[in-house]
Design a protein around this motif. Structure first.
Motif, short mmCIF file in Angstrom:
data_model
loop_
_atom_site.label_atom_id
_atom_site.label_comp_id
_atom_site.label_asym_id
_atom_site.label_seq_id
_atom_site.Cartn_x
_atom_site.Cartn_y
_atom_site.Cartn_z
N LEU A 122 61.48 8.10 2.78
CA LEU A 122 61.26 7.66 1.29
C LEU A 122 59.93 7.86 1.05
O LEU A 122 58.96 7.20 1.56
N TYR A 123 59.62 8.70 -0.20
CA TYR A 123 58.18 8.79 -0.98
C TYR A 123 58.28 8.29 -1.99
O TYR A 123 59.35 8.25 -2.91
N CYS A 124 57.02 7.55 -2.34
CA CYS A 124 56.87 6.96 -3.85
C CYS A 124 55.36 6.44 -3.80
O CYS A 124 54.68 6.63 -2.66
N ASN A 125 54.92 5.81 -4.92
CA ASN A 125 53.76 5.58 -5.11
C ASN A 125 53.80 3.69 -4.67
O ASN A 125 53.50 2.97 -5.47
N TRP A 126 54.19 3.71 -3.34
CA TRP A 126 54.47 2.36 -2.75
C TRP A 126 53.28 1.29 -2.96
O TRP A 126 52.09 1.46 -3.01
N ALA A 127 53.59 0.19 -3.56
CA ALA A 127 52.79 -0.74 -3.98
C ALA A 127 53.29 -2.33 -3.44
O ALA A 127 54.40 -2.51 -3.26
N VAL A 128 52.46 -2.97 -3.21
CA VAL A 128 52.68 -4.59 -2.96
C VAL A 128 53.19 -5.27 -3.81
O VAL A 128 53.98 -6.40 -3.74
N ASN A 129 53.19 -5.30 -5.16
CA ASN A 129 53.43 -5.96 -6.30
C ASN A 129 53.77 -5.07 -7.37
O ASN A 129 53.22 -4.00 -7.41
N PHE A 130 54.43 -5.86 -8.40
CA PHE A 130 54.87 -5.01 -9.51
C PHE A 130 53.62 -4.60 -10.33
O PHE A 130 53.81 -3.34 -10.39
N ILE A 141 60.92 0.07 -9.47
CA ILE A 141 62.00 -0.31 -8.71
C ILE A 141 61.36 -1.18 -7.67
O ILE A 141 60.15 -1.03 -7.33
N LYS A 142 62.31 -2.09 -6.92
CA LYS A 142 61.61 -2.78 -5.63
C LYS A 142 62.68 -2.37 -4.47
O LYS A 142 63.95 -1.97 -4.81
N LEU A 143 62.31 -2.47 -3.53
CA LEU A 143 62.83 -1.95 -2.27
C LEU A 143 62.71 -3.02 -1.07
O LEU A 143 61.46 -3.27 -0.66
N PHE A 144 63.75 -3.45 -0.37
CA PHE A 144 63.65 -4.36 0.87
C PHE A 144 63.80 -3.53 1.93
O PHE A 144 64.72 -2.54 1.98
N VAL A 175 63.54 -3.51 -11.52
CA VAL A 175 63.11 -4.79 -11.61
C VAL A 175 62.50 -5.04 -13.19
O VAL A 175 62.32 -6.17 -13.44
N GLY A 176 62.01 -3.90 -13.79
CA GLY A 176 61.18 -3.99 -15.06
C GLY A 176 60.76 -2.83 -15.51
O GLY A 176 60.76 -1.63 -14.81
N GLU A 177 59.94 -2.85 -16.44
CA GLU A 177 59.22 -1.65 -17.04
C GLU A 177 57.66 -2.35 -16.95
O GLU A 177 57.33 -3.33 -17.49
N CYS A 178 56.85 -0.98 -17.06
CA CYS A 178 55.42 -1.20 -17.27
C CYS A 178 55.17 -1.06 -18.75
O CYS A 178 56.10 -0.84 -19.61
N ASP A 179 53.86 -1.29 -19.20
CA ASP A 179 53.58 -1.36 -20.59
C ASP A 179 53.80 -0.16 -21.24
O ASP A 179 54.25 0.11 -22.34
#
Length: 100
Positions: A51-59, A95-98, A85-89
Motif C-alpha cells: 500500500l503506497y500513499c503519503n501516510w501521515a499520523v493525523n488528518f 482517507i484513514k486506514l486501520f 473521513v474528510g477534506e482538506c481546505d
C-alpha cells in the motif's frame, strides 16, 4: 536453632497445589498494536501486496504532505478498508486506514 531452619526449609520445599495466576490488563499475543494512518486519496495505491500513499499520523498532517512518502504498508496488515473521513481546505479527500 537448627530445627527452625530445617522446618523452614521443609515448608519452602512443599509444593503448593491449586495455585491461581491472575493477569491484570489486556492479554497480549506478542504482536504489534493496531495503528491508524491517514493519507490523501489521490496518492493511495495498492500494488503487488503493498500500500503506497503519503501516510501521515493525523488528518492535519496528511493535508500538508503533498507527495507520496517512503513508508510502505503491507496489504496483509490492513484491518479495515480505506475510508474517506474528510477534506482538506483545498478539497482534497483524506482517507484513514486501520492496520498492523
Amino acid at each position: 536453632m537448627w530445627r527452625w531452619l530445617l522446618a523452614f526449609g521443609l515448608l519452602l520445599s512443599v509444593p503448593c497445589y491449586g495455585e491461581t495466576t491472575i493477569n491484570v490488563g489486556p492479554e497480549s499475543e506478542g504482536g504489534e498494536s493496531p495503528s491508524l494512518s491517514f493519507c490523501q486519496l489521490r496518492f493511495y495505491e495498492e500494488e503487488n501486496g503493498r500500500l503506497y500513499c503519503n501516510w501521515a499520523v493525523n488528518f492535519r498532517y496528511a493535508c500538508f504532505v503533498s507527495y507520496p512518502s517512503d513508508k510502505i504498508l503491507q496489504a496483509g496488515s490492513k484491518i479495515s478498508e480505506p475510508e474517506v473521513v474528510g477534506e482538506c481546505d483545498n478539497g482534497e479527500p483524506i482517507i484513514k486506514l486501520f492496520h498492523y
